[in-house]
Scaffold this active site. Structure first.
Site, short mmCIF file in Angstrom:
data_model
loop_
_atom_site.label_atom_id
_atom_site.label_comp_id
_atom_site.label_asym_id
_atom_site.label_seq_id
_atom_site.Cartn_x
_atom_site.Cartn_y
_atom_site.Cartn_z
N ASP A 103 35.42 41.89 40.62
CA ASP A 103 33.64 42.27 40.34
C ASP A 103 34.11 43.30 39.24
O ASP A 103 34.75 44.46 39.61
CB ASP A 103 33.20 42.37 41.77
CG ASP A 103 31.89 43.06 41.45
OD1 ASP A 103 30.75 41.98 41.63
OD2 ASP A 103 31.04 44.28 41.86
N SER A 107 35.79 32.97 41.14
CA SER A 107 34.40 33.44 39.81
C SER A 107 33.60 32.14 39.43
O SER A 107 34.56 31.07 39.34
CB SER A 107 35.45 34.18 38.76
OG SER A 107 34.07 34.56 37.97
N HIS A 108 33.13 32.30 39.60
CA HIS A 108 31.89 30.93 38.24
C HIS A 108 31.68 31.43 37.74
O HIS A 108 31.08 30.70 35.99
CB HIS A 108 30.71 30.83 39.70
CG HIS A 108 30.61 29.79 40.70
ND1 HIS A 108 30.38 28.28 40.88
CD2 HIS A 108 31.09 30.44 41.56
CE1 HIS A 108 31.41 28.68 41.97
NE2 HIS A 108 31.39 29.69 42.59
N GLY A 156 34.18 33.09 31.52
CA GLY A 156 34.85 33.91 30.31
C GLY A 156 35.83 34.70 31.41
O GLY A 156 37.01 35.06 31.22
N LYS A 157 35.64 35.48 32.48
CA LYS A 157 36.26 36.19 33.43
C LYS A 157 37.36 34.82 34.10
O LYS A 157 38.69 35.72 33.93
CB LYS A 157 35.32 36.14 34.74
CG LYS A 157 34.92 37.96 35.12
CD LYS A 157 34.59 37.75 36.10
CE LYS A 157 33.43 39.04 36.64
NZ LYS A 157 33.02 39.35 37.72
P1 IMP Z 1 30.23 40.10 38.02
O1 IMP Z 1 31.35 40.72 38.10
O2 IMP Z 1 30.46 38.84 38.20
O3 IMP Z 1 28.80 40.39 38.85
O4 IMP Z 1 29.46 40.67 36.61
C1 IMP Z 1 30.16 41.25 35.92
C2 IMP Z 1 28.98 41.53 34.10
O5 IMP Z 1 29.99 42.73 34.31
C3 IMP Z 1 29.58 40.11 33.77
O6 IMP Z 1 28.61 38.89 33.56
C4 IMP Z 1 29.19 41.41 32.55
O7 IMP Z 1 28.21 40.56 31.83
C5 IMP Z 1 29.86 42.07 32.82
N1 IMP Z 1 31.57 42.31 32.06
C6 IMP Z 1 32.31 42.58 33.38
N2 IMP Z 1 33.68 42.67 32.53
C7 IMP Z 1 33.47 42.63 30.82
C8 IMP Z 1 34.22 42.73 29.94
O8 IMP Z 1 35.70 42.38 30.09
N3 IMP Z 1 33.27 42.55 29.12
C9 IMP Z 1 31.85 42.26 28.81
N4 IMP Z 1 31.51 42.63 29.95
C10 IMP Z 1 31.76 42.41 31.43
#
Ligand code: IMP
Length: 202
Positions: free
Chosen positions: A74, A13-14, A17-18
């Site tokens: 994701d 992941s880039h 926060g994650k």
């Molecule tokens: P991706 O999984 O990288 O495509 O992006 C997921 C997007 O979902 C994130 O950029 C956030 O906008 C939203 N998201 C996923 N998990 C959370 C969380 O725990 N809190 C708030 N937003 C989240």
């Protein structure tokens, strides 16, 4: 099912926060997380049609390129009155024309679309987290978690990331944006998916 021993695990992941949350969640299990950014791995196009497909394609590319097991997440916000949107497009709703991300803009869009449906519209929503773990030989395991809640306006709190300030988990008084991260980690969609992963792989 295979187990995951000590050693490097790529977090595909880039999203900082994650990556931070995944490091915290994996901390106790003796794996050594390295992020895709640290390894300079490219970010694949998320062309899957659901959370699991997107998680799998990110982890598969990272495992192929690094030769290490790779884990990806994701996730997104599903708003029931909006037909579960933004869903897999949660990050995209925050994108400005220059490619930068502004989650206030994304939260405002959710609020505007809900307001357009009238004052009595349901504000029920859930976060979904799909995890894919892919080994360099292509074998994979998938896990999914969710957390139910309701959406508040205006957004509250500056902790967490993404849509956290407008998400009030069911039965709670603080939004994910106000909550101590340790409390969020106990109940979040990511925590629920990780509980399944840990039970299966460690
Ligand atoms: P991706 O999984 O990288 O495509 O992006 C997921 C997007 O979902 C994130 O950029 C956030 O906008 C939203 N998201 C996923 N998990 C959370 C969380 O725990 N809190 C708030 N937003 C989240």
């Amino acid at each position: 099912m295979r187990t995951l021993g000590p050693g490097k695990l790529v977090i595909a992941s880039h999203n900082e926060g994650k990556v931070r949350e995944i490091r915290d969640l994996l901390g106790p299990y003796g794996v050594e997380p390295v992020s895709a950014a640290e390894l300079d791995l490219p970010e694949p196009d998320e062309i899957g049609v659901n959370f699991i497909e997107n998680a799998d394609l990110k982890a598969r590319q990272a495992a192929d390129l690094s030769g290490l097991p790779a884990l990806s997440d994701d996730s997104g916000l599903c708003v029931e009155a909006l037909g579960d949107r933004p869903g897999i497009f949660s990050a995209r709703w925050a994108e400005a024309e220059d490619g930068s991300r502004d989650f206030f803009r994304a939260m405002q869009r959710v609020e505007d679309e809900l307001a357009a449906l009238g004052p009595d519209v349901s504000r029920d929503a859930h976060f979904v987290c799909a995890l894919a773990l892919v080994w360099p030989d292509g074998e994979s395991e998938w896990f999914e978690g969710r957390v139910e809640g309701t959406l508040v306006w205006p957004p509250r709190g500056s902790r967490g990331f993404g849509y956290d300030p407008m998400f009030l988990p069911l039965g709670g008084e603080q939004t994910f944006g106000e909550m101590d991260p340790a409390d969020k980690h106990r109940i979040s969609h990511r925590a629920n998916a990780f509980r399944k992963l840990v039970a299966a792989l460690f």
